[in-house]
Design a protein around this motif. Structure first.
Motif, mmCIF file in Angstrom:
data_model
loop_
_atom_site.group_PDB
_atom_site.id
_atom_site.type_symbol
_atom_site.label_atom_id
_atom_site.label_comp_id
_atom_site.label_asym_id
_atom_site.label_seq_id
_atom_site.Cartn_x
_atom_site.Cartn_y
_atom_site.Cartn_z
ATOM 1 N N LEU A 64 -28.370 7.703 7.232
ATOM 2 C CA LEU A 64 -28.015 8.717 8.223
ATOM 3 C C LEU A 64 -29.171 8.888 9.216
ATOM 4 O O LEU A 64 -30.335 8.911 8.808
ATOM 5 N N ILE A 65 -28.835 9.002 10.489
ATOM 6 C CA ILE A 65 -29.855 9.321 11.488
ATOM 7 C C ILE A 65 -29.534 10.699 12.053
ATOM 8 O O ILE A 65 -28.463 10.901 12.621
ATOM 9 N N ASN A 66 -30.423 11.653 11.847
ATOM 10 C CA ASN A 66 -30.259 12.968 12.454
ATOM 11 C C ASN A 66 -31.577 13.712 12.320
ATOM 12 O O ASN A 66 -32.589 13.112 11.967
ATOM 13 N N GLU A 67 -31.556 14.991 12.628
ATOM 14 C CA GLU A 67 -32.782 15.798 12.626
ATOM 15 C C GLU A 67 -33.491 15.731 11.285
ATOM 16 O O GLU A 67 -32.873 15.851 10.226
ATOM 17 N N ASP A 70 -35.718 20.469 10.166
ATOM 18 C CA ASP A 70 -35.294 21.690 9.468
ATOM 19 C C ASP A 70 -34.650 21.361 8.118
ATOM 20 O O ASP A 70 -33.571 20.777 8.075
ATOM 21 N N GLY A 72 -33.147 23.285 6.255
ATOM 22 C CA GLY A 72 -31.879 24.005 6.190
ATOM 23 C C GLY A 72 -30.715 23.113 6.590
ATOM 24 O O GLY A 72 -29.621 23.206 6.024
ATOM 25 N N LEU A 73 -30.957 22.227 7.545
ATOM 26 C CA LEU A 73 -29.885 21.348 8.012
ATOM 27 C C LEU A 73 -29.444 20.392 6.902
ATOM 28 O O LEU A 73 -28.256 20.088 6.772
ATOM 29 N N LYS A 75 -29.370 21.014 3.757
ATOM 30 C CA LYS A 75 -28.500 21.811 2.900
ATOM 31 C C LYS A 75 -27.110 21.932 3.544
ATOM 32 O O LYS A 75 -26.086 21.831 2.843
ATOM 33 N N ASP A 76 -27.069 22.120 4.855
ATOM 34 C CA ASP A 76 -25.782 22.226 5.557
ATOM 35 C C ASP A 76 -24.987 20.922 5.467
ATOM 36 O O ASP A 76 -23.773 20.945 5.295
ATOM 37 N N ILE A 77 -25.690 19.792 5.608
ATOM 38 C CA ILE A 77 -25.005 18.494 5.530
ATOM 39 C C ILE A 77 -24.435 18.301 4.123
ATOM 40 O O ILE A 77 -23.291 17.877 3.950
ATOM 41 N N VAL A 121 -37.206 3.213 18.427
ATOM 42 C CA VAL A 121 -36.739 4.063 19.523
ATOM 43 C C VAL A 121 -35.942 5.204 18.898
ATOM 44 O O VAL A 121 -34.835 5.004 18.395
ATOM 45 N N LEU A 122 -36.534 6.392 18.888
ATOM 46 C CA LEU A 122 -35.887 7.568 18.294
ATOM 47 C C LEU A 122 -36.137 8.772 19.186
ATOM 48 O O LEU A 122 -37.187 8.860 19.832
ATOM 49 N N GLY A 123 -35.201 9.689 19.214
ATOM 50 C CA GLY A 123 -35.410 10.929 19.936
ATOM 51 C C GLY A 123 -36.414 11.809 19.198
ATOM 52 O O GLY A 123 -36.720 11.584 18.026
ATOM 53 N N TRP A 125 -36.280 14.584 17.755
ATOM 54 C CA TRP A 125 -35.875 15.249 16.521
ATOM 55 C C TRP A 125 -35.245 14.302 15.513
ATOM 56 O O TRP A 125 -34.830 14.729 14.433
ATOM 57 N N GLN A 126 -35.142 13.038 15.873
ATOM 58 C CA GLN A 126 -34.417 12.100 15.002
ATOM 59 C C GLN A 126 -35.287 11.476 13.919
ATOM 60 O O GLN A 126 -36.427 11.083 14.178
ATOM 61 N N PRO B 57 -30.468 8.866 21.588
ATOM 62 C CA PRO B 57 -31.662 9.457 20.964
ATOM 63 C C PRO B 57 -31.589 10.976 20.863
ATOM 64 O O PRO B 57 -32.571 11.658 21.135
ATOM 65 N N THR B 59 -29.672 14.456 18.523
ATOM 66 C CA THR B 59 -29.106 14.792 17.209
ATOM 67 C C THR B 59 -27.825 15.624 17.311
ATOM 68 O O THR B 59 -27.248 16.000 16.291
ATOM 69 N N GLN B 92 -27.192 27.226 7.250
ATOM 70 C CA GLN B 92 -28.626 27.473 7.066
ATOM 71 C C GLN B 92 -29.379 27.205 8.377
ATOM 72 O O GLN B 92 -30.319 27.908 8.712
ATOM 73 N N HIS B 93 -28.972 26.124 9.050
ATOM 74 C CA HIS B 93 -29.610 25.733 10.303
ATOM 75 C C HIS B 93 -29.181 26.741 11.364
ATOM 76 O O HIS B 93 -28.018 26.783 11.762
ATOM 77 N N LEU B 102 -23.300 18.256 12.731
ATOM 78 C CA LEU B 102 -22.350 17.690 11.761
ATOM 79 C C LEU B 102 -21.355 16.756 12.442
ATOM 80 O O LEU B 102 -21.033 15.678 11.919
#
Lengths: 148, 148, 148
Positions: A64-67, A70, A72-73, A75-77, A121-123, A125-126, B57, B59, B92-93, B102
């Motif tokens: 998975l690519i995401n933030e 945090d 907390g995120l 846990k949300d996923i 190459v990533l943003g 927050w990624q 890039p 999220t 949470q986020h 998501l």
């Protein structure tokens, strides 16, 4: 074409290589940031410009690519995927991990990243995450680095 | 190997390049067809046969390949993702955009396309869409064109 | 660089090629294991090390990598996707196949695989599946084999 130009081309081509990462997870579901480990492989490869394919050879894990900032995120996923594919539902696949397969299918077993200036190459927050859905286990991740 | 063959190979290799697209979205959720913009980059690159990796890039944005003909379908995709990841749920986020993360995770930050005869290989009804889930914003899309 | 080295490099580059598979599905929803067909194309290409991009040029079909052993799991995936995107819901897209588009979007139109030692890099339980969501139909699958 001089001998030198030929050699340079060969070196770049030789830069394409398949690496393996070993990952040890500690709970049933875990999101593990592996961005730095992949970045180190890119440095080791010497590739400055190209692609990086990350592939999980498992059916109850995913990439998975995401933030990655945090917690907390994460846990949300986890909650989100549990809601979509509850562990307690009645499934035909009776290994007790059908929910893990379904989550792995939604997130997917691979991601393609780009390399520029020797870096992913990533943003801002990624991050790249290994997703464990049926741990704890020892897992493999394949990282293919392809030079331009 | 003659000089000419060496030069031809070098030119093809040089065809692999990383481009950027700037996208401006106008609402919170938006599906923007970027097929033509990507096709123009391929023409600019001069690559006739290869791969095209499209990467976001960010999220809370994603790349989707599906029908680009019926605007009704975009509304259906929006409704579908809203049903799976409602904006109003307790997360949470707490940036107020957890639903956007998501949705972005479900669709994914990148897609790999093929190039043949100087054109994207796409079915009759397929288009490449930039998905905005937390706009309006200025966004970047990375387009890596890789020559065979 | 000797003539021979130059020729070897040219041969490897020439190994990158786009193939097509024709698939005939027999029911509305079907998960068809195409791992062996892809493996045969790799052998035909003569590529021993590289990437393999599998792409579906359709908007109501997809490519999925997961377990190909237990037929019960295919039924679970079918039920899971039907629960997320029910065929009977009210959709704007009125072709009667909106659920098929939504399922195709969740699974995705392409997957990137790796090639090592002339074989697809896959885990013990992994297979590549063509997913039909609006059959029965004749379908195409594009398989791009890229040599290192």
């Amino acid at each position: 074409m001089t001998d030198q130009a030929g050699k340079a081309a060969a070196t770049e081509r030789a830069g394409s290589r398949l690496y393996g990462l070993q990952i040890e997870t500690r709970s049933r579901v875990e999101f593990k940031d592996i961005t730095d480990q992949i970045q180190k492989l890119i440095e080791k490869s010497g590739v400055s410009s190209g692609q990086c394919h990350v592939f999980v050879p498992h059916t109850s894990a995913a990439i998975l690519i995401n933030e990655n900032y945090d917690p907390g995120l994460r846990k949300d996923i986890d909650d989100f995927l549990k809601k979509l594919a509850p562990a307690g539902d009645a499934y035909q696949h009776d290994d007790g991990n059908c929910d893990a397969h379904l989550k792995a299918i939604l997130i997917g077993p691979s991601k393609t990243l780009l390399i520029d200036g020797g870096r992913l190459v990533l943003g801002q927050w990624q991050g790249v995450h290994f997703c464990e859905f049926d741990g704890p286990r020892r897992r493999d991740v394949k990282v293919k680095i392809v030079a331009d």
